[in-house]
Design an enzyme around this catalytic site. Structure first.
Site, PDB file in Angstrom:
ATOM      1  N   LYS A  10      37.557   6.034   9.874  1.00  0.00           N
ATOM      2  CA  LYS A  10      36.920   6.137  11.245  1.00  0.00           C
ATOM      3  C   LYS A  10      36.015   4.959  11.664  1.00  0.00           C
ATOM      4  CE  LYS A  10      32.999   8.079  12.395  1.00  0.00           C
ATOM      5  NZ  LYS A  10      32.298   7.300  13.481  1.00  0.00           N
ATOM      6  N   CYS A  22      23.750  -6.550   8.071  1.00  0.00           N
ATOM      7  CA  CYS A  22      23.101  -6.172   6.856  1.00  0.00           C
ATOM      8  C   CYS A  22      22.526  -7.036   6.024  1.00  0.00           C
ATOM      9  CB  CYS A  22      24.108  -4.860   6.140  1.00  0.00           C
ATOM     10  SG  CYS A  22      25.533  -5.753   5.825  1.00  0.00           S
ATOM     11  N   GLU A  24      14.407  -2.734   8.156  1.00  0.00           N
ATOM     12  CA  GLU A  24      15.289  -3.165   8.618  1.00  0.00           C
ATOM     13  C   GLU A  24      15.474  -2.925   9.992  1.00  0.00           C
ATOM     14  OE1 GLU A  24      19.565  -1.764   7.752  1.00  0.00           O
ATOM     15  OE2 GLU A  24      19.970  -3.831   7.459  1.00  0.00           O
ATOM     16  N   GLU A  49      28.034   0.505   1.180  1.00  0.00           N
ATOM     17  CA  GLU A  49      27.291  -0.814   1.585  1.00  0.00           C
ATOM     18  C   GLU A  49      26.409  -0.684   2.648  1.00  0.00           C
ATOM     19  OE1 GLU A  49      26.310  -3.466   2.992  1.00  0.00           O
ATOM     20  OE2 GLU A  49      28.262  -4.451   3.840  1.00  0.00           O
TER      21      GLU A  49
END
Lengths: 294, 297, 489
Positions: free
Chosen positions: C194, C302, C399, C268
């Protein structure tokens, strides 16, 4: 001449290289044929906390020792066990094992330590890699220890199971907090004594006795534990631990999948499960050469 | 002399930056403006053993008459010749803004005594050179005699007086690596160079984009340390417009607006001008051009 | 540096004209369907959601939303393929299919790059030079492993896991699909993938490529939808593994969902990477590395080097170089070949970034932003940096996933190691020094899965990628990217 009174052993827990009683002061009586064999500490979550702290403090120095050095220290554990065989046999029998099986278990345990003691300086040559990236970089991957590993050791195989849980995890540089067999805890404390005499730095191995139902969730939730190695059959507790482990994304390894008694357990793949791959890049300079046309 | 020997250069990093610069896409107005700027920055050069007065006169004519169909074009910046041709060039260019530049100091090897180098510089300036392109002593540089290299540049600079600007050729192709190029740039700049220049054109590699970038960064650091501007001249091997535009983008993105000017940036080239002219004409007419319509030399 | 010296100016004298990548011959369908069992099919519930071009907020197309029945169909077809054709063909043949995918991606590279840029807002320079070539390279690399797995794991006979569910993010849509699908196929698994809701189109173009490569039906199923579709995949009982790339928060909830099941996982997740500049570093290249580290892909990365640590002795000079270098960054239409920073991927992400910028200012850090003109419509954020930041500032801890850099200083090696590791994340780190022994020391002490020494944000299919701590587990890329898809017991 009166009969000599035997000196009974006090079984305490093992935290940061010392043998304290549980801070909670609680204990349970281990009995055989209605006679008390030993008083065993019923540790608390504060003992878990202290043990994790000690394991964390020990991590840097243990993991930065040379692989050769760790190898020798593990070998030393085996040497010390060989010298203390009788004590272990006695305890195994006290815990209900037959003599022959007890001998087999201690021999297997010592041999297993010897087997794994050879691995620290051989893991990376086998599982590390130099990666041929397309750009002009030197790129390599090595495996590093994860940090503090929470271990819940098997209920059966009180010695071999314990050895098989601890040694493959610490050999790479991890430190650990181990909750040992609830019903068969005696060998664990003797193992702690051997470890304490074997040049293993304080805090690398911490051994906690008590109720798994009570203690394991605290270990699973602890935010400063990096991974769990869980060898229990209680599915409910196991699932609870794995659920809790996600709070800081601990790596979880279900050790109960492996046949501890079997020699097939002896492989570097179990070691690798408690290691982390790190990849490093660095540019490679290529020369320019000059030509002249004077 | 205090030298800042600390500045290091990572080769791959420099090349990565260059590769990003070369990906700039120049179209329409920006391209035309860039091409014209390049023309104005060219040091039209003839440095051959067989140079003659006639050859130099022809080159000077070209410098001031680039293309009759494009009268609005700028002139090139300078004509660069050997010392014995300075008089000729100076006469040919006396009514124009085009500067006369002369190589000096035992070009291209630089292997001569200091006295000879000084004498040669004096003569060239006396004969009308407005710019002196000297070479550094690479042998001395490689033996670690940085003070010698420095002093030599300083003395030549002194002999240029206020009549001529001094361009110092590092001959980067002989320096071995970027750290050396950076160091040589700093020596030349601190010794008084008005310009630093990559190459004589006699050694390969001559100018390259990464080498030029290292030198531009040295110029920039010097500017921020002292407030003084130093010019830059890549020379040799820049023969087409596309490459020259990439140099110009590099100047824009490294030193900025002030250096986008012939007073501070030059191209040492002999065949570049024609290619730039062809490109300009193509931009104007939409038709690809042929060498046949552009005068050589 | 004397304060009297004027800062250099980089714009206004000779500026680039626009140079727009051609979108002629590009056809984006009005509506995209689910790719299940080798066919494009309408979702059972006939629900669709719009895909927005972030540069102008216009709808590009509409995308099918997979619901429970669709997910079932996809998993069932993957299971059937695993038990059937895909499980039966030899590894050699399997390799050839994967090679085909790599080649077709290369053939369609330009189209894919343009669509990636239109749909996601990333600069065409990046989709053209990084995303698409790396996606092809990933398939090419793993194709070669398919028939060589026995060499990868001494003393083991590797076996595929079965059907793997894969959920990917919106920052590198096609490349992430390649990172997921290529190793899964090479190891003999079948896939239900997906893509992210806001960037589904290139995954569906990849579905077309997979069809064109004639993979047996059901080997790869690509179903689209939002987080709810993702949940259906995560909780589907017939999957053997979940591979997820995305936020740490979602990663944790996935781990909770699959705890107590036999599903394997690779995660991840997020990062807050330290990029460390020592005084002896090649400073200009380090600055370039910082720029690549934080402003690549609008900071939607990331492993972005979002925490910059500068040794105090070179703080002023590095900051000056950094601010100068920022002046040359071109912000705007991502289809322009000169654009360095394109559109923020979505309205929601822009709000998140803006929230953090506001917090940074409120918490007392000094903001510096590139002063550039931003397009009137669409989602944009100029390159931003904060100085006067300490470890406890939110912008230095959390983040942001945007072009926002938090700059701190340090004095000693030990200090910077402590600061760099003082985070729950551990995906990547950068070190800049001319001294080899120092670089190796840092490389071993930093708790991160990828260490870039004197370089940053480099990727290669042969090079394992993945995090320590809360940045996830498992590796993608290289030899180490194989085992998460294999049973070695």
């Amino acid at each position: 001449m009166s009969k000599r009174i035997k000196v009974l052993k006090t079984y305490k827990i093992f935290i940061d290289g010392k043998f304290p009683r549980t801070e909670s002061g609680r204990y349970t009586q281990l009995k055989k044929d209605n006679l008390t064999i030993a008083n065993v500490c019923l540790s608390s979550r504060k003992d878990i906390r202290n043990a994790v702290l000690s394991a964390r403090n020990a991590f840097e120095s243990w993991s930065s020792k040379s692989a050769y050095n760790r190898s020798q220290i593990l070998y030393r554990i085996a040497e010390m066990m060989e010298g203390n065989k009788n004590q272990f046999i006695e305890e195994l029998i006290l815990q209900g094992e037959e003599f022959n099986k007890a001998i087999l278990e201690i021999d297997q345990s010592i041999d297993r330590i010897i087997y794994f003691a050879g691995w620290p300086d051989k893991i990376n040559p086998i599982f590390g890699s130099v990666n041929p990236v397309a750009s002009s970089h030197f790129n390599f991957t090595i495996l590093e220890p994860m940090g503090v590993v929470g271990i819940v050791a098997s209920e059966e195989n009180s010695l071999l199971g314990l050895i098989s849980s601890i040694i493959p995890i610490i050999l790479s540089g991890n430190t650990c907090v181990t909750i040992v067999s609830e019903k068969l805890p005696l060998c664990a404390i003797s193992l702690a004594e051997v470890i304490s005499n074997s040049d293993v730095p304080n805090g690398v191995v911490n051994i906690i006795t008590g109720s798994k139902d009570e203690l394991a969730p605290h270990l699973a939730q602890h935010m400063d534990v990096n991974a769990l190695g869980v060898n229990i059959d209680n599915k409910e507790l196991k699932n609870q631990m794995f659920f809790q482990a996600s709070n800081n994304l601990k790596r979880v390894v279900d050790v109960s999948k492996y046949k501890i008694e079997d020699s097939s357990f002896e492989s570097p793949y179990i070691v690798k499960k408690f290691m982390e791959a790190k990849t490093t890049w660095h540019p490679i300079e290529k020369d320019f050469t000059s030509t002249n046309n004077y | 002399m205090i030298l800042d020997l600390k500045t290091k250069v990572d080769k791959l990093g420099i090349e990565d930056r260059v590769s990003r610069i070369t990906k700039r896409s120049l179209k329409s107005e920006a391209k035309l403006q860039g091409l014209k700027m390049i023309l104005s920055m060219i040091d039209l050069t003839t440095l051959e053993g067989m140079d003659t007065n006639k050859r130099v006169e022809q080159l000077c004519y070209k410098a001031t008459h680039l293309h009759q169909e494009l009268p609005e074009l700028p002139n090139v910046a300078a004509v660069c010749v050997y010392p014995n041709m300075v008089k000729t060039a100076s006469n040919s260019l006396k009514d124009s803004e085009v500067k006369v530049a002369s190589v000096a100091t035992a070009f291209p090897s630089g292997n001569s005594s200091l006295e000879v180098k000084i004498q040669e510089t004096k003569e060239a300036v006396f004969n009308g050179a407005e710019e002196i392109d000297m070479v550094i002593s690479r042998g001395k540089f490689h033996s670690g005699e940085y003070n010698y290299v420095f002093d030599e540049i300083a003395i030549i600079k002194e002999n240029c007086g206020d009549k001529a600007r001094l361009k110092v050729i590092l001959e980067t192709g002989e320096l071995g690596d970027y750290d050396h190029i950076r160091l040589a740039s700093e020596i030349a700049i601190k010794a008084g160079a008005d310009f630093i220049k990559t190459s004589t054109g006699k050694i390969k590699p001559a100018a390259t984009l990464p080498i030029t970038l290292v030198m531009l960064e040295a110029i920039k650091d010097h500017y921020y340390n002292t407030g003084k501007m130093v010019g830059m001249k890549p020379a040799g091997g820049i023969s087409n417009s596309k490459l020259a535009l990439q140099y110009l983008v590099m100047v824009k993105e490294t030193l900025g607006n002030l250096w986008l000017d012939k007073h501070w940036f030059r191209f040492g080239a002999s065949s570049l001008a024609n290619d730039v002219l062809m490109q300009i004409l193509k931009q104007k007419t939409g038709v690809y051009q042929s060498n046949n319509y552009f005068s050589k030399g | 540096m004397s304060s009297k010296i004027k800062s250099l100016k980089y714009n206004g004298k000779w500026d680039f004209s626009t140079s727009i990548e051609s979108i002629e011959n590009l056809s984006i369908q009005k509506e995209y369907q689910l790719f299940i069992n080798g066919k494009f099919q309408k979702p059972v519930d006939k629900k669709y959601f719009p895909s927005i071009n972030p540069t102008n907020e216009q709808q590009l197309t509409r995308i099918a939303k997979a619901e429970s029945k669709d997910v079932d169909m996809a998993v069932n077809s993957a299971r059937a393929a695993f038990n059937g054709q895909w499980g039966e063909i030899s590894a050699k043949q399997r390799a050839k299919y994967i090679y085909r995918i790599a080649r077709i991606i290369q053939e369609k590279a330009k189209e894919l790059a343009v669509v990636e840029t239109l749909d996601g807002g990333k600069p065409i320079r990046e989709s053209r030079d990084i995303d698409i070539p790396l996606a092809a390279a990933h398939f090419f690399y793993y194709a070669g492993w398919a028939d060589k797995l026995n060499y990868a794991f001494p003393n083991r006979t590797p076996k595929p896991l079965g059907v793997v569910g894969q959920i990917i993010p919106w920052n590198f849509p096609l490349m992430m699909a390649a990172w997921k699908i290529a190793p899964a196929l090479a190891t003999g698994n079948t896939v239900v993938l997906k893509p992210a809701e806001s960037t589904s189109i290139t995954a569906l173009l990849l579905a077309e490529i997979i069809k064109e490569a004639e993979l047996p039906p059901g080997v790869v199923n690509i179903i689209t939808g939002d987080g709810s579709t993702g949940n259906l995949i995560v909780n589907h009982p017939d999957l053997n593994k979940i591979a997820f790339t995305g936020s740490t928060q979602v990663g944790k909830s996935i781990m909770q969902s699959i705890s107590g099941t036999n599903k394997r996982s690779t995660m991840e997740l997020g990062g807050k990477a330290a990029n460390i500049i020592f005084e002896d570093a090649p400073l200009d290249q380090a600055v370039e590395g910082v720029i690549n580290g934080i402003y690549f892909n609008q900071g939607h990365v990331c492993c972005a080097g979002s925490r910059l640590f500068i040794q105090e002795s070179v703080y002023d000079v590095v900051l000056r170089k950094l601010k100068d270098r920022m002046q040359s960054l071109v912000v705007g239409n991502p289809l322009d070949k000169n654009t360095d920073i394109g559109a923020v991927n979505s309205k929601q992400q822009l709000a998140t970034i803006q929230k953090y910028i506001d917090i940074g200012v409120k918490e007392g850090a000094d903001i510096f932003q590139l002063n550039c003109e931003l397009p009137k419509s669409g989602y944009w954020c100029p390159p931003t940096l904060f100085t006067n930041v300490s470890q406890s500032h939110s912008i230095a801890k959390e983040e942001i996933f945007g072009p926002v850099l938090a700059v701190q200083t340090f004095r000693t090696t030990q200090e910077v190691i402590n600061k760099a590791n003082n985070t729950p994340y551990g995906l990547s780190a950068g070190v800049w020094t001319d001294k080899g022994s120092k670089a190796f020391n840092l490389a071993s002490k930093l708790k991160a899965g990828v260490i870039w020494a004197n370089t940053y944000n480099k990727f290669d299919p042969t090079s394992p990628f993945g995090g320590y701590k809360e940045s996830g587990h498992g590796r993608e890329g290289g030899l180490h990217g194989l085992s998460p898809y294999l049973n070695l017991e």
